[in-house]
Design a protein around this motif. Structure first.
Motif, PDB file in Angstrom:
ATOM      1  N   TRP A 168       0.843  -1.196   0.000  1.00  0.00           N
ATOM      2  CA  TRP A 168       0.000   0.000   0.000  1.00  0.00           C
ATOM      3  C   TRP A 168       0.879   1.248   0.000  1.00  0.00           C
ATOM      4  O   TRP A 168       1.781   1.378   0.825  1.00  0.00           O
ATOM      5  CB  TRP A 168      -0.901   0.031   1.224  1.00  0.00           C
ATOM      6  CG  TRP A 168      -1.948  -1.040   1.231  1.00  0.00           C
ATOM      7  CD1 TRP A 168      -1.874  -2.243   1.870  1.00  0.00           C
ATOM      8  CD2 TRP A 168      -3.213  -1.010   0.581  1.00  0.00           C
ATOM      9  NE1 TRP A 168      -3.024  -2.972   1.666  1.00  0.00           N
ATOM     10  CE2 TRP A 168      -3.866  -2.243   0.883  1.00  0.00           C
ATOM     11  CE3 TRP A 168      -3.883  -0.080  -0.205  1.00  0.00           C
ATOM     12  CZ2 TRP A 168      -5.132  -2.547   0.402  1.00  0.00           C
ATOM     13  CZ3 TRP A 168      -5.154  -0.379  -0.684  1.00  0.00           C
ATOM     14  CH2 TRP A 168      -5.762  -1.605  -0.374  1.00  0.00           C
ATOM     15  N   ASN A 219       3.144   1.075   3.354  1.00  0.00           N
ATOM     16  CA  ASN A 219       2.729   0.123   4.398  1.00  0.00           C
ATOM     17  C   ASN A 219       2.708   0.726   5.802  1.00  0.00           C
ATOM     18  O   ASN A 219       2.757  -0.002   6.792  1.00  0.00           O
ATOM     19  CB  ASN A 219       3.611  -1.126   4.380  1.00  0.00           C
ATOM     20  CG  ASN A 219       3.259  -2.046   3.226  1.00  0.00           C
ATOM     21  OD1 ASN A 219       2.200  -1.918   2.620  1.00  0.00           O
ATOM     22  ND2 ASN A 219       4.140  -2.981   2.924  1.00  0.00           N
ATOM     23  N   THR A 221      -8.645  -4.654  -5.458  1.00  0.00           N
ATOM     24  CA  THR A 221      -8.623  -5.119  -4.072  1.00  0.00           C
ATOM     25  C   THR A 221      -9.516  -4.214  -3.246  1.00  0.00           C
ATOM     26  O   THR A 221     -10.214  -3.351  -3.785  1.00  0.00           O
ATOM     27  CB  THR A 221      -7.190  -5.153  -3.511  1.00  0.00           C
ATOM     28  OG1 THR A 221      -7.195  -5.778  -2.228  1.00  0.00           O
ATOM     29  CG2 THR A 221      -6.607  -3.757  -3.399  1.00  0.00           C
ATOM     30  N   GLN A 225     -15.065   0.218   4.314  1.00  0.00           N
ATOM     31  CA  GLN A 225     -14.325  -0.633   3.396  1.00  0.00           C
ATOM     32  C   GLN A 225     -14.663  -0.165   1.993  1.00  0.00           C
ATOM     33  O   GLN A 225     -15.835   0.015   1.662  1.00  0.00           O
ATOM     34  CB  GLN A 225     -14.716  -2.100   3.596  1.00  0.00           C
ATOM     35  CG  GLN A 225     -13.990  -3.046   2.678  1.00  0.00           C
ATOM     36  CD  GLN A 225     -14.399  -4.501   2.886  1.00  0.00           C
ATOM     37  OE1 GLN A 225     -13.840  -5.402   2.291  1.00  0.00           O
ATOM     38  NE2 GLN A 225     -15.408  -4.747   3.731  1.00  0.00           N
ATOM     39  N   ARG A 234      -4.507  -2.340  12.584  1.00  0.00           N
ATOM     40  CA  ARG A 234      -4.123  -3.111  11.409  1.00  0.00           C
ATOM     41  C   ARG A 234      -5.019  -2.777  10.222  1.00  0.00           C
ATOM     42  O   ARG A 234      -6.238  -2.750  10.345  1.00  0.00           O
ATOM     43  CB  ARG A 234      -4.201  -4.607  11.725  1.00  0.00           C
ATOM     44  CG  ARG A 234      -3.815  -5.536  10.575  1.00  0.00           C
ATOM     45  CD  ARG A 234      -3.994  -6.982  11.022  1.00  0.00           C
ATOM     46  NE  ARG A 234      -3.771  -7.942   9.966  1.00  0.00           N
ATOM     47  CZ  ARG A 234      -2.605  -8.493   9.687  1.00  0.00           C
ATOM     48  NH1 ARG A 234      -1.537  -8.180  10.421  1.00  0.00           N
ATOM     49  NH2 ARG A 234      -2.465  -9.374   8.706  1.00  0.00           N
ATOM     50  N   ILE A 243      -5.826  -3.868   6.126  1.00  0.00           N
ATOM     51  CA  ILE A 243      -5.671  -5.062   5.308  1.00  0.00           C
ATOM     52  C   ILE A 243      -6.215  -4.845   3.901  1.00  0.00           C
ATOM     53  O   ILE A 243      -6.928  -3.882   3.626  1.00  0.00           O
ATOM     54  CB  ILE A 243      -6.401  -6.266   5.937  1.00  0.00           C
ATOM     55  CG1 ILE A 243      -7.917  -5.979   6.053  1.00  0.00           C
ATOM     56  CG2 ILE A 243      -5.824  -6.611   7.301  1.00  0.00           C
ATOM     57  CD1 ILE A 243      -8.733  -7.157   6.531  1.00  0.00           C
ATOM     58  N   ALA A 279      -8.833  -6.535   1.726  1.00  0.00           N
ATOM     59  CA  ALA A 279      -9.955  -7.406   2.040  1.00  0.00           C
ATOM     60  C   ALA A 279     -10.519  -8.106   0.806  1.00  0.00           C
ATOM     61  O   ALA A 279     -11.634  -8.614   0.843  1.00  0.00           O
ATOM     62  CB  ALA A 279     -11.066  -6.598   2.713  1.00  0.00           C
ATOM     63  N   SER A 330      -1.953 -12.366   1.443  1.00  0.00           N
ATOM     64  CA  SER A 330      -1.932 -12.527   2.901  1.00  0.00           C
ATOM     65  C   SER A 330      -0.933 -11.597   3.580  1.00  0.00           C
ATOM     66  O   SER A 330      -1.059 -11.318   4.770  1.00  0.00           O
ATOM     67  CB  SER A 330      -1.618 -13.984   3.272  1.00  0.00           C
ATOM     68  OG  SER A 330      -0.362 -14.371   2.735  1.00  0.00           O
ATOM     69  N   ASP A 331       0.051 -11.097   2.837  1.00  0.00           N
ATOM     70  CA  ASP A 331       1.032 -10.176   3.413  1.00  0.00           C
ATOM     71  C   ASP A 331       0.774  -8.726   3.026  1.00  0.00           C
ATOM     72  O   ASP A 331       1.572  -7.847   3.338  1.00  0.00           O
ATOM     73  CB  ASP A 331       2.445 -10.562   2.962  1.00  0.00           C
ATOM     74  CG  ASP A 331       2.920 -11.855   3.599  1.00  0.00           C
ATOM     75  OD1 ASP A 331       2.938 -11.926   4.841  1.00  0.00           O
ATOM     76  OD2 ASP A 331       3.246 -12.803   2.860  1.00  0.00           O
ATOM     77  N   HIS A 341      -0.742  -6.041   4.103  1.00  0.00           N
ATOM     78  CA  HIS A 341      -1.361  -5.321   5.204  1.00  0.00           C
ATOM     79  C   HIS A 341      -0.458  -4.163   5.604  1.00  0.00           C
ATOM     80  O   HIS A 341       0.702  -4.075   5.185  1.00  0.00           O
ATOM     81  CB  HIS A 341      -1.621  -6.249   6.392  1.00  0.00           C
ATOM     82  CG  HIS A 341      -0.457  -7.109   6.774  1.00  0.00           C
ATOM     83  ND1 HIS A 341       0.625  -6.623   7.471  1.00  0.00           N
ATOM     84  CD2 HIS A 341      -0.192  -8.422   6.533  1.00  0.00           C
ATOM     85  CE1 HIS A 341       1.499  -7.587   7.661  1.00  0.00           C
ATOM     86  NE2 HIS A 341       1.041  -8.696   7.092  1.00  0.00           N
TER      87      HIS A 341
END
Length: 309
Positions: A134, A147, A168, A178, A200, A202, A204, A212-213, A215
């Protein structure tokens, strides 16, 4: 008997494990998340007004009218009951009416595009989703981070979100809301953090093997701590231009937190324009051509021209 005991032990163990879970959606740290939590509880409670009695009556009827119960009343000629009909149809009707009213109100009040009511000016943050990291650009400060997202507490934040890769979803559960990130498009999200802390964030929506990483850390800071964070980023040696962004946008997994002390002007809009086709912003040197181009873009995509100005 042994099977029953085994089932009970499984349910007990599951309950103990779930008790240790941090249900962050029900532990909000911002006003938007708090309103969404209350909406979930209200809607669930209204639906349980039907679900719980039905489940209870299922067991009561099964027990009362079992084959071995010879004392149960048997009415083969029974046809209907106005009282039962009124309850069966009336209660769900009232629940639907209440849910409809609640949905109408909250759809407008929790619209992600709706700016939050506050006396404090909002902080503008441009969000770019890449594979698999991100990028956060602070256009008013001329800095950027990867990040890691820092926000001053009790300050509304206006996010403008896009993607330079697969679609995403941008989600900070503790703050609520969201919104999807899509290439060539800009979506809006307004949030606020009412407590300091680290939350946190993410992705989604599944978007590849690095999902999965993908975030990031959201830092809700006091005014002094936020200024210190901004000064730390401004002292970073790296600068973000088209060349460095091209390297950053290459797919990577578990990318480290990175700071950029300067950001090339129009970088966010250029990322959006990569996928815009006919709306792509021209680089004309002639003033008249540029003016005509602006008029055309205003008709095709007013939000881009407003953002650019």
């Amino acid at each position: 008997m042994k099977r029953t005991i085994s089932y009970c032990l499984v349910y007990l163990a599951t309950s103990v494990l779930l008790a240790g879970c941090n249900l962050i959606v029900f532990n909000p740290k911002g006003q938007v998340a708090r309103d969404e939590r209350d909406l979930i509880i209200l809607a669930t409670g209204l639906m349980l007004l039907v679900v719980i009695p039905v489940i209870v009556m299922m067991f009561v009827f099964a027990y009362r009218y079992r084959a071995t119960n010879k004392k149960a009343k048997y009415s083969p000629r029974w046809a209907s009951s106005h009282k039962i009909e009124a309850v069966v149809w009336g209660v769900p009707f009232l629940i639907i009416c209440v849910l409809g009213w609640v949905t109408w109100e909250t759809t407008h009040s929790l619209d992600p595009y709706r700016p939050l009511d506050s006396d404090t000016p909002p902080l503008n943050v441009q969000v770019v989703a890449t594979d698999w990291k991100w990028l956060f650009i602070y256009p008013d400060l001329g800095i950027a981070s990867v990040n890691e997202l820092a926000l001053p507490v009790n300050t509304p934040v206006s996010f403008t979100v896009t993607s330079d890769a697969a679609m995403t979803s941008f989600f900070i559960p503790a703050l609520g809301g969201q919104i999807y990130a899509m290439a060539g498009m800009q979506t809006k999200l307004h949030l606020i953090a009412n407590e300091t802390g680290q939350f946190r964030g993410i992705a989604a929506n599944y978007n590849g093997h690095g999902f999965s990483d993908m975030h990031f850390s959201t830092l809700s800071l006091t005014g002094a701590d936020y200024e210190a964070w901004v000064n730390k980023v401004k002292s970073a040696p790296q600068k973000l231009d088209h060349a460095s962004y091209a390297q950053l946008a290459k797919p990577s997994v578990a990318h480290r937190i990175t700071y950029y002390s300067a950001v090339q002007e129009r970088l966010f809009l250029d990322i959006v324009d990569k996928y815009e086709g006919m709306n792509k912003a021209p680089r004309a040197k002639d003033t008249q051509v540029q003016r005509n181009s602006d008029d055309t873009r205003a008709d095709q995509q007013p939000s881009l021209l407003a953002e650019e100005r």
